[in-house]
Design an enzyme around this catalytic site. Sequence first.
Site, PDB file in Angstrom:
ATOM      1  CG  HIS A 173     122.735  64.845 109.565  1.00 23.56           C
ATOM      2  ND1 HIS A 173     122.613  63.558 108.997  1.00 23.56           N
ATOM      3  CD2 HIS A 173     121.352  65.547 108.792  1.00 23.56           C
ATOM      4  CE1 HIS A 173     121.513  63.054 108.333  1.00 23.56           C
ATOM      5  NE2 HIS A 173     120.635  64.354 108.187  1.00 23.56           N
ATOM      6  CE  LYS A 190     110.039  64.824 107.676  1.00 23.83           C
ATOM      7  NZ  LYS A 190     111.243  65.042 108.695  1.00 23.83           N
ATOM      8  CG  HIS A 211     119.782  61.210 104.353  1.00 22.95           C
ATOM      9  ND1 HIS A 211     119.501  62.318 103.576  1.00 22.95           N
ATOM     10  CD2 HIS A 211     119.749  61.585 105.695  1.00 22.95           C
ATOM     11  CE1 HIS A 211     118.957  63.466 104.631  1.00 22.95           C
ATOM     12  NE2 HIS A 211     118.964  63.043 105.717  1.00 22.95           N
ATOM     13  CD  GLU A 231     111.460  55.953 105.708  1.00 28.25           C
ATOM     14  OE1 GLU A 231     111.299  56.609 106.898  1.00 28.25           O
ATOM     15  OE2 GLU A 231     112.287  55.994 105.144  1.00 28.25           O
ATOM     16  CG  HIS A 241     122.742  58.071 107.217  1.00 29.90           C
ATOM     17  ND1 HIS A 241     121.739  57.420 107.036  1.00 29.90           N
ATOM     18  CD2 HIS A 241     122.494  59.060 107.767  1.00 29.90           C
ATOM     19  CE1 HIS A 241     120.620  58.128 107.437  1.00 29.90           C
ATOM     20  NE2 HIS A 241     121.025  59.242 108.120  1.00 29.90           N
TER      21      HIS A 241
END
Lengths: 365, 365
Positions: B267, B229, B250, B239, B254
């Site tokens: 999640h 990360k 994701h 980003e 999501h």
Amino acid sequence: MMRELTVDLGDRSYPIYIGAGILNDIGALFQKHGIGKGSPLLVVTDEQVAAHYLDQVTGRLGEAGYTAASHVVPAGEKSKSLAMLEQIVATALEAGLDRKSTIIALGGGVVGDLAGFAAASYMRGVRFVQIPTTILAHDSSVGGKVAVNHPLAKNIIGAFHQPEMVLYDTATLLTLPDREVRAGLSEMIKHGLIWDAEFTDWCEANAERLVGLDPEALQYGLYKGCSVKAAVVSQDERENDLRAILNLGHTIGHALEAVGGYNELLHGEAIAIGMVGAAKLSVRLGNPEHIYTVTKRIFQKFGLPVSIPAHLDTDEIMRAMMHDKKFNEGKIVYIVPTEIGQVEINKNVSAEWVRDIVDQLKRED
Amino acid sequence: MMRELTVDLGDRSYPIYIGAGILNDIGALFQKHGIGKGSPLLVVTDEQVAAHYLDQVTGRLGEAGYTAASHVVPAGEKSKSLAMLEQIVATALEAGLDRKSTIIALGGGVVGDLAGFAAASYMRGVRFVQIPTTILAHDSSVGGKVAVNHPLAKNIIGAFHQPEMVLYDTATLLTLPDREVRAGLSEMIKHGLIWDAEFTDWCEANAERLVGLDPEALQYGLYKGCSVKAAVVSQDERENDLRAILNLGHTIGHALEAVGGYNELLHGEAIAIGMVGAAKLSVRLGNPEHIYTVTKRIFQKFGLPVSIPAHLDTDEIMRAMMHDKKFNEGKIVYIVPTEIGQVEINKNVSAEWVRDIVDQLKRED
């Protein structure tokens, strides 16, 4: 004629355009600065300004090929709230604003602060353009300080978020009420007093033209005022030290606004009194007497108040000040003029001295 | 034993400390990083975490000479709101927090995001320390993305605000329920899949130790996960491009969370299914078959779901995805593995292909 200057902040530098009627060129200016047409824009304004200029702005943007949604808030300080931020974000989502979108603040300081914080926080930050429509906002629209109020404190939730540009159409100032014009010019005079003796002289000599909204005088004065703000902000973007000098007159000024319930004195009027107070303090600290006489004379020429309304209570004023500013062992950091066009950050001013000044300002004539 | 690594962001660089019991050293670590004792601190946490660790944190800080107020919010996503931000700011004002104060997030992702946005916006930004207490938060506590939710969209009001440090006491993880442990490890596996094949192998080989919360395995895994990360964030703080690879799994994930009403799938579970889907898509794009078989096998070893619950409707999943992500002319930007430990940002994936994958994932066994 259009004047241009730059706020120099490295890769966050941006231009300020000042001119009469330049709102009509908004499409070309947006294109020049790489604001794309693929993402929708959002214009945030208040009811009063919307009535005069919203159609013009969205219309010109539309003609240039932009899609611009709008969000109109009630005029006044109460709109600077988290609740209003939530409503603006709802409009932004419904209009499909994405990370490449730009939020435009069309209005005075309240709209600039509110729309600016929306731009700082929507999707963790989108681009932002300031279109000030008051004289006072020549100050607040430059420098990137944006915020909303909390029920317990003003401007306490915010960000430093620099605009992409400031587009200052002096034609929008012609509809301002006289009292607001004078109060707005107070910040312009402040910019002279802290930084530029020559500009201070010019302000005094041109008081009548400025108050009368003479286009040429207005453009020059705003250009010089913005230049001082830009120079200070360039050297201290996040208010670690130098930027504090912009608070000349604000220690007493903020307290007077608060004790007057935010409806007795306009911000510009309150800081005019505060600057006379700072000049008195300066003389007490041993600086030349003319700092006080010249400062007072200028504000009088602009028809601005130079004394504290007698019915405002000294104890209350001091309490408001202590709530607003940090006193350490009875001392406060105070911006004090050392000459016309020069100030110092004095960390050794006692609450007692400030109280004396407040008392004297109530007897000032 | 304490592991340490640095998130390299120039003058916003900061350390991550990982170790069992290091919360007891919080006073010394704060002093080491120049957090002064002259301004009060504020610990933000939730009711569940407060019951276990709040007294320890404020107690140790007090012993070290710090003044620490606290604000406890209800556990769960609903606390990530502007209303809660307003309450935290009220507590901060009452506790006398000033511009030199630090706000501490003690908890999982919700607390980190909420307290982080409070720190980003209180007085236009104060210092911020992350103390994650979940495995999932090894992801969210690193990188400076903070936000609250809007009734119409998650994480839409926020900032990039890097912490001063991340203090990760693995002893706080021992009280986590088993399902949350597994779901949290899903992001750790993701960090291997996008960046580091060797670490992916290690995760698979140590699945049992990790799920069993073996202290040594946990510390190493979190250290490696945080390292990935940190490396990605260092190269793309805001980003603009690279950071998007952290979204592996994701897109579908999501959508599954939303369609499941945010209470059917955690999640980490949703993105595990999403990563299996991304691996399937990869193979369809011509990449080797083992990308899919290895990805699926790993998540199965961790007892994580690899198929979409059959009762979730494909149309609804696709609608949720279109609401969440930007489709341009039927195409979507998709993070696709090209090998174990490698991904690409593919801008040419069609909605039809994704729909096929969703359908297949409903029949996966």
